[in-house]
Design a protein around this motif. Structure first.
Motif, PDB file in Angstrom:
ATOM      1  N   GLY A 106       0.821  -1.209   0.000  1.00  0.00           N
ATOM      2  CA  GLY A 106       0.000   0.000   0.000  1.00  0.00           C
ATOM      3  C   GLY A 106       0.853   1.256   0.000  1.00  0.00           C
ATOM      4  N   PHE A 107       1.917   1.266   0.814  1.00  0.00           N
ATOM      5  CA  PHE A 107       2.807   2.429   0.852  1.00  0.00           C
ATOM      6  C   PHE A 107       3.494   2.633  -0.500  1.00  0.00           C
ATOM      7  CE2 PHE A 107       3.284   1.556   5.647  1.00  0.00           C
ATOM      8  CZ  PHE A 107       2.253   2.434   5.936  1.00  0.00           C
ATOM      9  N   ARG A 108       3.951   1.509  -1.098  1.00  0.00           N
ATOM     10  CA  ARG A 108       4.642   1.609  -2.390  1.00  0.00           C
ATOM     11  C   ARG A 108       3.702   2.142  -3.477  1.00  0.00           C
ATOM     12  NH1 ARG A 108       6.753  -3.606  -1.714  1.00  0.00           N
ATOM     13  NH2 ARG A 108       5.365  -4.313  -3.377  1.00  0.00           N
ATOM     14  N   ARG A 109       2.481   1.610  -3.507  1.00  0.00           N
ATOM     15  CA  ARG A 109       1.512   2.019  -4.531  1.00  0.00           C
ATOM     16  C   ARG A 109       1.159   3.496  -4.390  1.00  0.00           C
ATOM     17  NH1 ARG A 109      -2.169  -1.510  -6.885  1.00  0.00           N
ATOM     18  NH2 ARG A 109      -3.942  -0.398  -6.017  1.00  0.00           N
ATOM     19  N   GLU A 110       0.956   3.931  -3.157  1.00  0.00           N
ATOM     20  CA  GLU A 110       0.603   5.335  -2.952  1.00  0.00           C
ATOM     21  C   GLU A 110       1.780   6.252  -3.271  1.00  0.00           C
ATOM     22  OE1 GLU A 110      -1.452   6.485   0.589  1.00  0.00           O
ATOM     23  OE2 GLU A 110      -2.680   4.665   0.571  1.00  0.00           O
ATOM     24  N   ALA A 111       2.989   5.822  -2.938  1.00  0.00           N
ATOM     25  CA  ALA A 111       4.171   6.621  -3.268  1.00  0.00           C
ATOM     26  C   ALA A 111       4.318   6.741  -4.779  1.00  0.00           C
ATOM     27  CB  ALA A 111       5.422   5.986  -2.655  1.00  0.00           C
ATOM     28  N   ALA A 112       4.073   5.631  -5.488  1.00  0.00           N
ATOM     29  CA  ALA A 112       4.151   5.668  -6.952  1.00  0.00           C
ATOM     30  C   ALA A 112       3.080   6.597  -7.528  1.00  0.00           C
ATOM     31  CB  ALA A 112       3.997   4.257  -7.509  1.00  0.00           C
ATOM     32  N   LEU A 113       1.881   6.563  -6.944  1.00  0.00           N
ATOM     33  CA  LEU A 113       0.806   7.428  -7.424  1.00  0.00           C
ATOM     34  C   LEU A 113       1.129   8.893  -7.162  1.00  0.00           C
ATOM     35  CD1 LEU A 113      -1.994   7.832  -8.614  1.00  0.00           C
ATOM     36  CD2 LEU A 113      -2.964   7.376  -6.354  1.00  0.00           C
ATOM     37  N   GLN A 114       1.661   9.189  -5.979  1.00  0.00           N
ATOM     38  CA  GLN A 114       2.049  10.571  -5.663  1.00  0.00           C
ATOM     39  C   GLN A 114       3.064  11.075  -6.686  1.00  0.00           C
ATOM     40  OE1 GLN A 114       1.471  12.516  -2.637  1.00  0.00           O
ATOM     41  NE2 GLN A 114       0.726  11.069  -1.131  1.00  0.00           N
ATOM     42  N   LYS A 115       4.041  10.232  -7.005  1.00  0.00           N
ATOM     43  CA  LYS A 115       5.078  10.601  -7.976  1.00  0.00           C
ATOM     44  C   LYS A 115       4.467  10.797  -9.360  1.00  0.00           C
ATOM     45  CE  LYS A 115       9.575   9.033  -9.726  1.00  0.00           C
ATOM     46  NZ  LYS A 115      10.592   7.956  -9.668  1.00  0.00           N
ATOM     47  N   GLN A 116       3.532   9.918  -9.717  1.00  0.00           N
ATOM     48  CA  GLN A 116       2.887  10.012 -11.025  1.00  0.00           C
ATOM     49  C   GLN A 116       2.074  11.299 -11.142  1.00  0.00           C
ATOM     50  OE1 GLN A 116       0.623   6.525 -11.933  1.00  0.00           O
ATOM     51  NE2 GLN A 116       0.076   7.192 -13.977  1.00  0.00           N
ATOM     52  N   LEU A 117       1.353  11.659 -10.073  1.00  0.00           N
ATOM     53  CA  LEU A 117       0.557  12.888 -10.092  1.00  0.00           C
ATOM     54  C   LEU A 117       1.445  14.115 -10.267  1.00  0.00           C
ATOM     55  CD1 LEU A 117      -1.977  12.135  -7.195  1.00  0.00           C
ATOM     56  CD2 LEU A 117      -2.478  12.218  -9.646  1.00  0.00           C
ATOM     57  N   ALA A 118       2.588  14.104  -9.594  1.00  0.00           N
ATOM     58  CA  ALA A 118       3.493  15.250  -9.665  1.00  0.00           C
ATOM     59  C   ALA A 118       4.057  15.453 -11.070  1.00  0.00           C
ATOM     60  CB  ALA A 118       4.631  15.076  -8.668  1.00  0.00           C
ATOM     61  N   GLY A 119       4.119  14.390 -11.868  1.00  0.00           N
ATOM     62  CA  GLY A 119       4.706  14.503 -13.204  1.00  0.00           C
ATOM     63  C   GLY A 119       3.701  14.668 -14.323  1.00  0.00           C
ATOM     64  N   LEU A 120       2.442  14.951 -13.987  1.00  0.00           N
ATOM     65  CA  LEU A 120       1.414  15.000 -15.030  1.00  0.00           C
ATOM     66  C   LEU A 120       1.384  16.309 -15.808  1.00  0.00           C
ATOM     67  CD1 LEU A 120      -1.672  13.286 -13.347  1.00  0.00           C
ATOM     68  CD2 LEU A 120      -0.063  12.333 -14.986  1.00  0.00           C
ATOM     69  N   VAL A 121       1.739  17.410 -15.181  1.00  0.00           N
ATOM     70  CA  VAL A 121       1.590  18.721 -15.815  1.00  0.00           C
ATOM     71  C   VAL A 121       2.790  19.029 -16.703  1.00  0.00           C
ATOM     72  CG1 VAL A 121       1.231  21.177 -15.426  1.00  0.00           C
ATOM     73  CG2 VAL A 121       0.269  19.522 -13.838  1.00  0.00           C
ATOM     74  N   THR A 122       2.514  19.373 -17.952  1.00  0.00           N
ATOM     75  CA  THR A 122       3.560  19.821 -18.883  1.00  0.00           C
ATOM     76  C   THR A 122       3.076  21.087 -19.566  1.00  0.00           C
ATOM     77  OG1 THR A 122       2.678  18.557 -20.744  1.00  0.00           O
ATOM     78  CG2 THR A 122       4.279  17.436 -19.329  1.00  0.00           C
ATOM     79  N   SER A 123       4.016  21.916 -19.982  1.00  0.00           N
ATOM     80  CA  SER A 123       3.640  23.188 -20.631  1.00  0.00           C
ATOM     81  C   SER A 123       2.918  22.955 -21.945  1.00  0.00           C
ATOM     82  CB  SER A 123       4.903  24.034 -20.861  1.00  0.00           C
ATOM     83  OG  SER A 123       5.832  23.297 -21.662  1.00  0.00           O
ATOM     84  N   ALA A 124       3.106  21.786 -22.552  1.00  0.00           N
ATOM     85  CA  ALA A 124       2.477  21.504 -23.846  1.00  0.00           C
ATOM     86  C   ALA A 124       1.013  21.068 -23.685  1.00  0.00           C
ATOM     87  CB  ALA A 124       3.258  20.406 -24.568  1.00  0.00           C
ATOM     88  N   GLY A 125       0.584  20.829 -22.466  1.00  0.00           N
ATOM     89  CA  GLY A 125      -0.766  20.336 -22.253  1.00  0.00           C
ATOM     90  C   GLY A 125      -1.742  21.450 -21.961  1.00  0.00           C
ATOM     91  N   ASN A 126      -2.912  21.090 -21.458  1.00  0.00           N
ATOM     92  CA  ASN A 126      -3.896  22.052 -21.002  1.00  0.00           C
ATOM     93  C   ASN A 126      -4.558  21.472 -19.770  1.00  0.00           C
ATOM     94  OD1 ASN A 126      -6.394  20.486 -21.832  1.00  0.00           O
ATOM     95  ND2 ASN A 126      -5.353  20.693 -23.805  1.00  0.00           N
TER      96      ASN A 126
END
Length: 645
Positions: free
Chosen positions: A128-148
């Motif tokens: 559970g800790f690993r999955r949530e840590a991976a999700l937190q990391k994934q959320l942090a990397g979602l925003v890019t200047s090319a997106g909206n």
């Protein structure tokens, strides 16, 4: 000294036997409690890491009542029980125990059950800790200047889908009771979402701008995270006409609201709707509390990006699995459909396939249990190893043990050679035990020990043999009823039921019938060499009105017969079984679903436009929706151009 164990058992002899077994094995027994109240006192004093807990205890409170507290305090527990009826089993299962021990039990069974419970408890926390840590990391990397910002919100939905399942997600930014931004995403495929913004929603529902604004102003908002199901969801819809409209139009049955207070000002509401009434739980609220900072930071960054023009589009994403592995899921070959119930099955397959966890596939005959087992093996790390299938219902009771575990030469009359059993044949791979509910109860004990101890013993053999096999079991029986009536062991049921996958009957996913029917027509046309290009609208309506007691298998056989009997390039007639025998409805006319009415309306417009979708005078123009939206709708509803001719 090993783990500290508390025994909660009101029968002195059984409790003392357990104490002697555990102390002999090196466990520290912190005490024996004969009531829930005494157990609570000992838990506060001794802080045990494991609890052996009898379901039935003297007094007002039962072991199930204590289990709820143990779950809150994150203490692993194993139930002790001689028997259970269906209601008790369902209530016990809801507490998510780490095992069941059925009385009377041998010493080795007790020790193995405790080892498994300790392992599962530790690894569930770690995982559970690993999955949530991976999700937190994934959320942090979602925003890019090319997106909206809309694209980022959709990516949040894709990332969170394995943790918070939904059929529709909406995102709204409110500032001083004024909605500034609003966007929604409807799930239409495994990793496929259709964006539905304000203009598309108004067209779909027939709302005027003024009516929409009135509904939006009267909407209910939650100050903290909350979920609604059943009566609570009905009451919410009665207070919030806009949510009632969404629920009615899309067929939603539960709702989860996640308000996020943004650093840039305002509150961003993430709203999740599900067509299943039991999707959301308090665990989702707890998860949100741990994720809200990461979600708020991601949305703050996304809203800082310039907003693109409104418009409907269909978006596809290939999200990372929860562990961060970038391997793409190739698909679910042999399983056809995109209904929400089937998508939930796909989610379950994708989640459990990479693991070695035992899987129990439940469903009526003809729902595709073997297809699901194929996908589980094909998507697992064991895919290059053997996949052995055993139909327990097809084997005589006297031969099942020999078939599964093998025998030595001379073990019994007729055993002229050594036989390698199915478990050994599947070594390193997967074994499917189909129709597990037919297994004799005397053999269930041996199979339970195989699952627990990872070893078998051939009939007539002198030593156990270690096996490395992933077990998948399947049945069309109600195993809880079988347990309650004494035909299936409770401990085996629980050991198998670690990860159940319930397959929906075809009558509960009728929106998949057009796609399935066309799939079978295409397949049997190629197989027979006939050039059948489609199915008439009349036949599709008849197929969707039928109850399908034989499920997908019955539809497959019917379409094969229809292809063979077809005289032209289109199936225009079909012979269904006598519905008096299969349809339990009254003689009153069947009320069509919203999706069926929508399909009929689109077909009528397409016929009027002679199949034209794009441009002036096309169906999209008449329906006042973007052509891409209409095409997505047609795909979802199984409408092909030939249906309009």
């Amino acid at each position: 000294m090993r783990d500290k164990v508390l025994i909660v058992e009101d029968q002195f002899i059984e409790a003392n036997d357990l104490r002697l077994m555990l102390e002999k094995a090196g466990y520290q027994v912190t005490g024996i409690a004969r009531s829930v109240q005494k157990a609570i006192e000992l838990i506060e004093q001794e802080k045990p890491s494991l609890v052996l807990l009898d379901i039935y205890l003297k007094g007002k409170l039962t072991g199930i009542d204590l289990a709820k507290r143990l779950r809150e305090e994150n203490i692993a527990f194993v139930y002790l029980s001689a028997n259970s009826n269906q209601d008790v089993l369902a209530e016990a299962k809801a507490t998510q125990p780490y095992g069941f021990l059925v009385k009377p039990f041998r010493e080795k069974d007790v020790l193995v059950a405790l080892e498994i419970a300790r392992y599962r408890h530790e690894h569930s926390l770690e995982s559970g800790f690993r999955r949530e840590a991976a999700l937190q990391k994934q959320l942090a990397g979602l925003v890019t200047s090319a997106g909206n910002w809309q694209h980022t919100i959709m990516k949040i939905g894709v990332a969170i889908q394995p943790y918070i399942s939904f059929d529709l997600m909406r995102g709204e930014l409110k500032e001083a009771d004024h909605t500034r931004y609003s966007s929604g995403f409807l799930r239409i495929g495994f990793n496929e979402y259709q964006r539905i913004d304000f203009p598309e929603f108004r067209v779909m529902t027939g709302l005027s701008m003024q009516a929409y604004e009135v509904l939006q102003r009267s909407g209910h908002t939650d100050s903290i995270a909350a979920f609604y199901a059943g009566k609570a969801f009905t009451e919410l819809c009665s207070r919030d006409p806009l949510k009632k409209l969404v629920a009615g139009y899309f067929g939603m049955a539960s709702y989860l609201s996640l308000p996020l207070h943004l650093a840039g000002g305002g509150i961003f509401y993430l709203s999740f709707y599900s067509r299943s009434a039991d999707t959301y739980t308090h665990e989702h609220l707890a998860l949100f509390n741990r994720l809200q900072q990461a979600l708020a930071e991601t949305i703050d960054a996304a809203l800082a990006i310039k907003k693109t023009p409104e418009g409907a589009e269909t978006l596809k994403e290939d999200p990372l699995p929860p562990d961060g592995n970038s391997t793409r899921i190739s698909g679910f070959e042999g399983i056809v459909g995109t209904s929400h119930r089937l998508l939930n099955v796909f989610d379950s397959i994708a989640q459990v396939a990479p693991l070695d966890t035992s899987v129990l596939i439940l469903g009526e005959s003809g729902t595709g249990k073997e297809r699901v087992a194929d996908c589980l093996h094909r998507l697992s790390p064991r895919k290059m190893k053997p996949f052995i299938k055993v139909n327990c219902a097809a084997l005589p009771a006297s031969l099942i043990e020999s078939e599964l575990f093998g025998h030595e030469k001379g073990a019994f009359t007729g055993a002229t050679d050594r036989r390698i059993g199915k478990f050994e044949q599947a070594s390193g791979g997967t074994i499917l035990l189909d129709e597990i509910g037919e297994m004799p109860i005397e053999l269930q004990v041996k199979w339970l020990r195989v699952l627990q101890e990872k070893e078998i013993e051939r009939i007539g053999g002198s030593a156990p043999i270690k096996v490395d096999v992933r077990v998948i079991a399947a049945t069309n029986r109600d195993l809880e009823k079988e347990v309650a009536e004494g035909r299936f062991r409770l401990d085996l049921y629980y050991r198998l039921n670690v990860f159940p996958i319930q397959l929906p009957p075809l009558r509960e996913r009728k929106e998949d019938i057009p796609t399935l029917a066309n799939h079978f027509v295409s397949y049997f046309s190629r197989k027979t060499g006939k050039k059948i290009t489609g199915i008439s609208a009349k036949v599709l309506q008849e197929l969707q009105a039928y109850r399908w007691p034989g499920n997908v298998r019955e539809l497959e056989h019917l379409m094969e017969r229809s292809v063979l009997l077809a005289k032209g390039d289109t199936i225009r007639d079909i012979v269904l079984p006598d519905q008096k025998e299969t349809n339990h409805a009254t003689d009153a006319p069947r009320v069509k679903t919203i999706l069926e009415n929508e399909r009929d309306h689109i077909l009528e417009v397409l016929k009027k436009c002679e199949g034209k979708i794009w441009g002036a005078g096309g169906a999209a123009e008449l329906l006042n929706v973007p052509p891409t939206t209409l095409q997505s709708k047609m795909k979802k509803l199984g409408i092909k151009k030939e249906h309009t001719l």
